[in-house]
Write an enzyme that holds these catalytic residues in place. Structure first.
Site, mmCIF file in Angstrom:
data_model
loop_
_atom_site.group_PDB
_atom_site.id
_atom_site.type_symbol
_atom_site.label_atom_id
_atom_site.label_comp_id
_atom_site.label_asym_id
_atom_site.label_seq_id
_atom_site.Cartn_x
_atom_site.Cartn_y
_atom_site.Cartn_z
ATOM 1 N N ASP A 1 0.855 -1.261 -0.112
ATOM 2 C CA ASP A 1 0.006 0.185 0.028
ATOM 3 C C ASP A 1 0.958 1.055 0.006
ATOM 4 O O ASP A 1 1.920 1.214 0.150
ATOM 5 C CB ASP A 1 -0.869 -0.015 1.108
ATOM 6 C CG ASP A 1 -1.847 1.240 1.372
ATOM 7 O OD1 ASP A 1 -2.371 1.473 0.401
ATOM 8 O OD2 ASP A 1 -1.791 1.658 2.476
ATOM 9 N N SER A 18 -9.191 7.307 -3.896
ATOM 10 C CA SER A 18 -10.353 7.965 -3.981
ATOM 11 C C SER A 18 -10.484 9.321 -4.016
ATOM 12 O O SER A 18 -11.520 10.178 -4.492
ATOM 13 C CB SER A 18 -11.346 7.277 -3.117
ATOM 14 O OG SER A 18 -11.019 7.865 -1.720
ATOM 15 N N ASP A 49 -0.048 4.941 0.966
ATOM 16 C CA ASP A 49 -0.197 6.058 2.161
ATOM 17 C C ASP A 49 0.028 5.664 3.359
ATOM 18 O O ASP A 49 -0.925 4.436 3.509
ATOM 19 C CB ASP A 49 -1.453 6.964 1.727
ATOM 20 C CG ASP A 49 -1.300 7.668 0.577
ATOM 21 O OD1 ASP A 49 -0.351 8.083 0.084
ATOM 22 O OD2 ASP A 49 -2.622 8.103 0.044
ATOM 23 N N ASP A 54 0.519 9.460 5.808
ATOM 24 C CA ASP A 54 -0.794 9.439 5.396
ATOM 25 C C ASP A 54 -1.551 10.769 5.913
ATOM 26 O O ASP A 54 -0.819 11.544 6.827
ATOM 27 C CB ASP A 54 -1.643 8.177 6.020
ATOM 28 C CG ASP A 54 -2.951 7.846 5.176
ATOM 29 O OD1 ASP A 54 -3.057 8.571 4.536
ATOM 30 O OD2 ASP A 54 -3.352 7.039 5.827
#
Length: 181
Positions: A8, A54, A10, A16
Site C-alpha cells: 500500500d 479515491s 499512504d 498518510d
C-alpha cells in the site's frame, strides 16, 4: 522463485493524511521507507504498489497531481538505487462498486497480469485491514501490517486477518526479509 512485495502507499511508504495526500509537496516519505525499498530492490525483490486513490473521484486532486506524486516517489527511489516494477491505483470512490478498490483484489490481480507473476508467493504490506484483506483475496502467501499510518489504529481496534504479521515499519520489514533470504 521470485520474491514479490506488494505495498500500500499512504501510511506504508509515505505519511498518510486524513484529508488526503493531494500533491507532490504533501508526499512525504516515512523515515527509512525509501531506503528500505532500495535495499530490497538491490537484493532482487520485485516491488509493486497497490493504492486506493479515491481523492481522484472525490475531486481532491487530479490525475496530474497523482502522476507528480508517483514521479516524486520514483525519483527518490532512483536516487537511493531502487525502483518499482509497477504502480496500480484505484481512482474510484467507496460507493462506485468497482473491482479494484481494496479490500477487493482487483489492483493485485492487475499487478499479477502486468508482471506476469502468480501471487501465491507474494507478500502484501499495508497499514489497514482492507489492504491485507485484498492480499488474502488475491492469494498472497503473507500479509504484513505496519504500525505506521493507520496501523496502530487498526491494531487498537482488534482488526486482524488470518496469519497477519505485524512490524514497526517498512525498514523493519526489509531487515526481516533480507535476513530470511
Amino acid at each position: 522463485m521470485y520474491k514479490l512485495l506488494i505495498l500500500d502507499r499512504d501510511g506504508v511508504i509515505n505519511e498518510d493524511s486524513d484529508v488526503f495526500v493531494k500533491n507532490a509537496e504533501e508526499f512525504i516519505p516515512i523515515p527509512g521507507s525509501i531506503e528500505a525499498l532500495a535495499r530490497l530492490y538491490k537484493a532482487g525483490w520485485i516491488l509493486a504498489v497497490a493504492t486506493n486513490q479515491s481523492g481522484l473521484a472525490r475531486g481532491k486532486f487530479t490525475q496530474e497531481d497523482l502522476d507528480a506524486m508517483h514521479s516524486k516517489l520514483l525519483q527518490l527511489l532512483h536516487e537511493a538505487g531502487g525502483d518499482l516494477h509497477h504502480i496500480a491505483w484505484c481512482p474510484h470512490g467507496p460507493d462506485d462498486g468497482c473491482e479494484c478498490r481494496k479490500p477487493k483484489p482487483g489492483l493485485l490481480e492487475q499487478i499479477s497480469l502486468v508482471l506476469n507473476l502468480d501471487l501465491d508467493d507474494a507478500i502484501m504490506v499495508g497499514d489497514a485491514i482492507r489492504d491485507l484483506e485484498a492480499g488474502k483475496a488475491a492469494g498472497c502467501k503473507r500479509c504484513v501490517l505496519v504500525r505506521t499510518g493507520k496501523g496502530e489504529k487498526t491494531l487498537a481496534a482488534g482488526e486482524t486477518v488470518e496469519g497477519m504479521e505485524v512490524v514497526t515499519n517498512l525498514a523493519e520489514l526489509a531487515d526481516q526479509l533480507l535476513a530470511e533470504d
